[in-house]
Design a protein around this motif. Structure first.
Motif, PDB file in Angstrom:
ATOM      1  N   PRO A 168     -15.078  19.150 -12.943  1.00 34.84           N
ATOM      2  CA  PRO A 168     -13.461  18.213 -12.824  1.00 34.84           C
ATOM      3  C   PRO A 168     -13.035  17.786 -13.487  1.00 34.84           C
ATOM      4  O   PRO A 168     -14.280  17.126 -14.582  1.00 34.84           O
ATOM      5  N   GLU A 169     -12.128  16.722 -12.969  1.00 35.82           N
ATOM      6  CA  GLU A 169     -11.785  15.458 -13.133  1.00 35.82           C
ATOM      7  C   GLU A 169     -12.684  14.616 -13.400  1.00 35.82           C
ATOM      8  O   GLU A 169     -12.858  14.927 -11.463  1.00 35.82           O
ATOM      9  N   LEU A 170     -12.867  13.445 -13.723  1.00 37.39           N
ATOM     10  CA  LEU A 170     -13.671  12.712 -13.513  1.00 37.39           C
ATOM     11  C   LEU A 170     -14.519  12.929 -12.445  1.00 37.39           C
ATOM     12  O   LEU A 170     -15.607  12.863 -11.122  1.00 37.39           O
ATOM     13  N   ALA A 171     -15.518  13.500 -13.252  1.00 36.17           N
ATOM     14  CA  ALA A 171     -17.232  14.649 -12.348  1.00 36.17           C
ATOM     15  C   ALA A 171     -18.217  13.637 -12.957  1.00 36.17           C
ATOM     16  O   ALA A 171     -18.980  14.641 -11.269  1.00 36.17           O
ATOM     17  N   LEU A 172     -18.335  12.496 -13.038  1.00 39.68           N
ATOM     18  CA  LEU A 172     -19.596  11.494 -13.148  1.00 39.68           C
ATOM     19  C   LEU A 172     -19.307  10.951 -11.927  1.00 39.68           C
ATOM     20  O   LEU A 172     -20.145  10.050 -11.683  1.00 39.68           O
ATOM     21  N   THR A 173     -18.559  10.707 -11.101  1.00 46.24           N
ATOM     22  CA  THR A 173     -17.656   9.204 -10.268  1.00 46.24           C
ATOM     23  C   THR A 173     -17.162  10.238  -9.237  1.00 46.24           C
ATOM     24  O   THR A 173     -15.969  10.745  -9.081  1.00 46.24           O
ATOM     25  N   THR A 174     -17.151   9.433  -7.777  1.00 45.24           N
ATOM     26  CA  THR A 174     -16.321   9.645  -6.930  1.00 45.24           C
ATOM     27  C   THR A 174     -15.104   8.876  -7.382  1.00 45.24           C
ATOM     28  O   THR A 174     -14.731   8.437  -8.862  1.00 45.24           O
ATOM     29  N   PHE A 175     -13.742   9.594  -6.980  1.00 44.97           N
ATOM     30  CA  PHE A 175     -12.098   9.551  -7.256  1.00 44.97           C
ATOM     31  C   PHE A 175     -12.098   7.650  -6.843  1.00 44.97           C
ATOM     32  O   PHE A 175     -11.274   7.090  -6.123  1.00 44.97           O
ATOM     33  N   PHE A 176     -12.441   6.720  -7.628  1.00 46.20           N
ATOM     34  CA  PHE A 176     -11.974   5.208  -7.393  1.00 46.20           C
ATOM     35  C   PHE A 176     -10.986   4.608  -7.764  1.00 46.20           C
ATOM     36  O   PHE A 176     -10.896   3.873  -6.809  1.00 46.20           O
ATOM     37  N   PRO A 177      -9.513   5.200  -8.548  1.00 53.83           N
ATOM     38  CA  PRO A 177      -8.876   4.385  -8.515  1.00 53.83           C
ATOM     39  C   PRO A 177      -8.060   4.567  -6.825  1.00 53.83           C
ATOM     40  O   PRO A 177      -7.263   4.214  -6.915  1.00 53.83           O
ATOM     41  N   ARG A 178      -9.045   5.414  -5.742  1.00 57.45           N
ATOM     42  CA  ARG A 178      -8.345   5.061  -4.351  1.00 57.45           C
ATOM     43  C   ARG A 178      -8.263   3.487  -3.963  1.00 57.45           C
ATOM     44  O   ARG A 178      -8.009   3.378  -2.929  1.00 57.45           O
ATOM     45  N   TRP A 179      -8.886   2.532  -5.059  1.00 62.02           N
ATOM     46  CA  TRP A 179      -9.009   1.502  -4.187  1.00 62.02           C
ATOM     47  C   TRP A 179      -9.158   0.204  -5.261  1.00 62.02           C
ATOM     48  O   TRP A 179      -9.623   0.668  -6.356  1.00 62.02           O
ATOM     49  N   PRO A 180      -8.455  -0.972  -4.422  1.00 58.87           N
ATOM     50  CA  PRO A 180      -7.645  -1.953  -5.462  1.00 58.87           C
ATOM     51  C   PRO A 180      -9.388  -2.634  -6.500  1.00 58.87           C
ATOM     52  O   PRO A 180      -9.514  -3.659  -5.693  1.00 58.87           O
ATOM     53  N   ILE A 181      -9.865  -2.078  -6.877  1.00 63.98           N
ATOM     54  CA  ILE A 181     -11.198  -2.631  -7.534  1.00 63.98           C
ATOM     55  C   ILE A 181     -11.007  -3.755  -8.147  1.00 63.98           C
ATOM     56  O   ILE A 181     -10.248  -3.928  -9.192  1.00 63.98           O
ATOM     57  N   GLU A 182     -11.434  -5.333  -7.570  1.00 66.36           N
ATOM     58  CA  GLU A 182     -10.455  -6.789  -8.822  1.00 66.36           C
ATOM     59  C   GLU A 182     -11.849  -6.888  -9.743  1.00 66.36           C
ATOM     60  O   GLU A 182     -11.159  -7.357 -10.771  1.00 66.36           O
ATOM     61  N   ASP A 183     -13.519  -6.767  -9.180  1.00 63.92           N
ATOM     62  CA  ASP A 183     -14.479  -6.727 -10.309  1.00 63.92           C
ATOM     63  C   ASP A 183     -14.662  -5.830 -10.940  1.00 63.92           C
ATOM     64  O   ASP A 183     -14.389  -4.917 -11.481  1.00 63.92           O
ATOM     65  N   GLU A 184     -14.494  -7.483 -12.646  1.00 64.76           N
ATOM     66  CA  GLU A 184     -14.378  -6.002 -13.572  1.00 64.76           C
ATOM     67  C   GLU A 184     -15.297  -5.065 -13.805  1.00 64.76           C
ATOM     68  O   GLU A 184     -15.085  -3.831 -14.894  1.00 64.76           O
TER      69      GLU A 184
ATOM     70  N   SER B  87       0.684   0.953  -9.943  1.00 65.41           N
ATOM     71  CA  SER B  87      -0.036   0.544 -10.939  1.00 65.41           C
ATOM     72  C   SER B  87      -0.355  -1.086  -9.961  1.00 65.41           C
ATOM     73  O   SER B  87      -1.475  -1.319 -10.280  1.00 65.41           O
ATOM     74  N   ASP B  88       0.627  -1.256  -8.950  1.00 66.22           N
ATOM     75  CA  ASP B  88       0.233  -1.848  -7.415  1.00 66.22           C
ATOM     76  C   ASP B  88      -0.304  -1.938  -6.740  1.00 66.22           C
ATOM     77  O   ASP B  88       0.306   0.081  -5.982  1.00 66.22           O
ATOM     78  N   VAL B  89      -0.925  -2.272  -5.656  1.00 68.43           N
ATOM     79  CA  VAL B  89      -1.453  -1.669  -4.896  1.00 68.43           C
ATOM     80  C   VAL B  89      -0.321  -1.970  -3.844  1.00 68.43           C
ATOM     81  O   VAL B  89      -0.069  -2.709  -3.686  1.00 68.43           O
ATOM     82  N   MET B  90      -0.527  -0.522  -3.126  1.00 66.11           N
ATOM     83  CA  MET B  90       0.913  -0.830  -1.629  1.00 66.11           C
ATOM     84  C   MET B  90       0.265  -0.550  -0.497  1.00 66.11           C
ATOM     85  O   MET B  90      -1.315  -0.778  -0.501  1.00 66.11           O
ATOM     86  N   ASP B  91       1.081  -0.894  -0.274  1.00 68.97           N
ATOM     87  CA  ASP B  91       0.595  -1.386   1.763  1.00 68.97           C
ATOM     88  C   ASP B  91       0.385   0.235   2.562  1.00 68.97           C
ATOM     89  O   ASP B  91       1.226   0.989   3.363  1.00 68.97           O
ATOM     90  N   ARG B  92      -0.739   0.454   2.585  1.00 67.62           N
ATOM     91  CA  ARG B  92      -0.958   2.002   3.299  1.00 67.62           C
ATOM     92  C   ARG B  92      -2.533   2.362   3.234  1.00 67.62           C
ATOM     93  O   ARG B  92      -3.456   1.407   2.316  1.00 67.62           O
ATOM     94  N   PRO B  93      -3.483   4.034   3.541  1.00 74.71           N
ATOM     95  CA  PRO B  93      -4.467   3.596   3.775  1.00 74.71           C
ATOM     96  C   PRO B  93      -5.315   3.797   2.185  1.00 74.71           C
ATOM     97  O   PRO B  93      -6.370   3.294   2.312  1.00 74.71           O
ATOM     98  N   GLY B  94      -4.573   4.544   2.047  1.00 77.55           N
ATOM     99  CA  GLY B  94      -5.556   4.824   0.342  1.00 77.55           C
ATOM    100  C   GLY B  94      -4.568   4.586  -0.818  1.00 77.55           C
ATOM    101  O   GLY B  94      -3.424   5.245  -0.552  1.00 77.55           O
ATOM    102  N   GLN B  95      -4.785   4.061  -1.934  1.00 77.92           N
ATOM    103  CA  GLN B  95      -4.571   3.594  -2.776  1.00 77.92           C
ATOM    104  C   GLN B  95      -4.013   4.778  -4.232  1.00 77.92           C
ATOM    105  O   GLN B  95      -5.024   6.017  -3.974  1.00 77.92           O
ATOM    106  N   HIS B  96      -3.359   4.983  -4.794  1.00 80.51           N
ATOM    107  CA  HIS B  96      -3.942   5.718  -6.587  1.00 80.51           C
ATOM    108  C   HIS B  96      -2.778   4.887  -7.371  1.00 80.51           C
ATOM    109  O   HIS B  96      -1.945   4.566  -7.727  1.00 80.51           O
ATOM    110  N   LEU B  97      -4.344   4.413  -7.818  1.00 77.68           N
ATOM    111  CA  LEU B  97      -4.309   3.399  -8.764  1.00 77.68           C
ATOM    112  C   LEU B  97      -4.785   4.471 -10.348  1.00 77.68           C
ATOM    113  O   LEU B  97      -5.173   2.976 -10.743  1.00 77.68           O
ATOM    114  N   GLU B  98      -4.415   4.937 -10.396  1.00 81.42           N
ATOM    115  CA  GLU B  98      -4.418   5.440 -11.745  1.00 81.42           C
ATOM    116  C   GLU B  98      -3.953   4.927 -12.693  1.00 81.42           C
ATOM    117  O   GLU B  98      -4.002   4.173 -13.709  1.00 81.42           O
ATOM    118  N   LYS B  99      -2.245   4.341 -12.512  1.00 82.53           N
ATOM    119  CA  LYS B  99      -1.489   3.539 -13.365  1.00 82.53           C
ATOM    120  C   LYS B  99      -2.210   2.348 -14.075  1.00 82.53           C
ATOM    121  O   LYS B  99      -1.513   1.499 -14.576  1.00 82.53           O
TER     122      LYS B  99
END
Ligand code: ING
Length: 302
Positions: free
Chosen positions: A45-61, A133-145
């Protein structure tokens, strides 16, 4: 006939803190099973090595970087390449790619095509990035941009495994242009992976139709371009989010000829005749004979 025996290797959930080693061992298990079925090629699959991390607003580089591969193969993924070469089986693999160019970090949602000797013969970088690309006000994000750049490699095809193969990734499969650009290059099999969450807050009607839309777009892409399409899901309840399954192998006729029946790690196998698209290209979809590009300008101008 020119055939490729394809294994579509659906993955169940990958947890946020699963290690690469844990995940690679699942990929190896599926590769061994595929080898037992005499597969020439296994598609992950897509991103087959990790969880689908764009669902979170990860701030720490540093944490964000931990989801990307800086070399391919790297120490954690080399066992996959070695096992593939040992068994004489090729593979396609989706992963988050981090490259440093002119001192700048560039991030892509990428996939590679590896031949039976373990050599990377093709690479693709996802063009259609859904969500925001911006964090949305909803339970799950989709931050691929936010976490990926638009792919800069176009939609190439490669001569491999006795045919002409192409790749795309997830949201790309929803856009007819994706398949047509590869179709115009004579693609005979498109390998694509997807992580498609539902329940992120879309209207219920859309969620309920997601399985239908998932197959609709791949079946039409296959038929309208006389190509095989292999669609491989990261499925199941991943970090609290429902990811659709329905991994499938679709013939140039548009028919689904194999489909997963679980939401976990599951391999489906099909011997695919690459000449099956020929009658469609000879007649109904003879591009040179029937297409009228003088009327299509809007597609590339708007
Ligand atoms: N994911 C989803 C996709 O399949 C999505 C985003 C989900 C769009 C559900 C529409 C409906 O396109 C990725 N990763 O592109």
């Amino acid at each position: 006939a020119r055939t490729i025996t394809v294994g579509a290797a659906q993955l169940g959930p990958i947890a946020r803190h699963d290690t690469r080693r844990q995940t690679v061992s699942r990929l190896l298990e599926l590769m061994r099973e595929a080898h037992g079925f005499r597969c020439d090629l296994i598609a992950y699959p897509e991103l087959a090595l990790t969880t689908f991390f764009p669902r979170w607003p990860i701030e720490d580089e540093a944490e964000l970087d931990s989801f990307y591969e800086t070399e391919m193969p790297g120490p954690e993924t080399r066992p996959l390449f070695e096992e593939a070469a040992r068994r004489g089986i090729g593979f396609s693999l989706g992963f988050a790619e981090l490259v440093i160019e002119n001192g700048r970090k560039r991030r892509f949602n990428s996939s590679i095509l590896v031949d039976k000797t373990g050599r990377i013969v093709g690479k693709y970088r996802k063009v259609h990035l859904p969500g925001h690309s911006d964090v949305m006000d909803r339970p799950g994000q989709h931050l691929e941009k936010r976490f990926f750049e638009v792919g800069d490699l176009g939609f190439p095809v490669w001569r491999a495994f006795g045919g002409i193969l192409g790749m795309c990734i997830c949201n790309d499969r929803r856009w007819p242009e994706t398949y047509r650009v590869m179709g115009l290059q004579g693609v005979e099999m498109v390998l694509l992976g997807y992580n498609s969450p539902i329940g992120l807050g879309d209207p219920f009607e859309l969620d309920a139709l997601e399985p239908f839309h998932n197959h609709l777009v791949m079946q039409s892409g296959a038929y309208q371009n006389a190509t095989w399409v292999v669609g491989v899901a990261k499925a199941g309840l991943e970090e609290g989010f429902n990811m659709i399954g329905q991994t499938c192998i679709i013939a140039p006729s548009g028919e689904i000829v194999a489909q997963c029946a679980t939401m976990g790690d599951e391999l489906i196998v099909r011997k695919c005749d690459l000449d099956m698209g020929a009658p469609y290209r000879a007649d109904i979809f003879n591009f040179a004979y029937h297409r009228r590009i003088e009327h299509y300008k809007l597609i590339t101008e708007r």
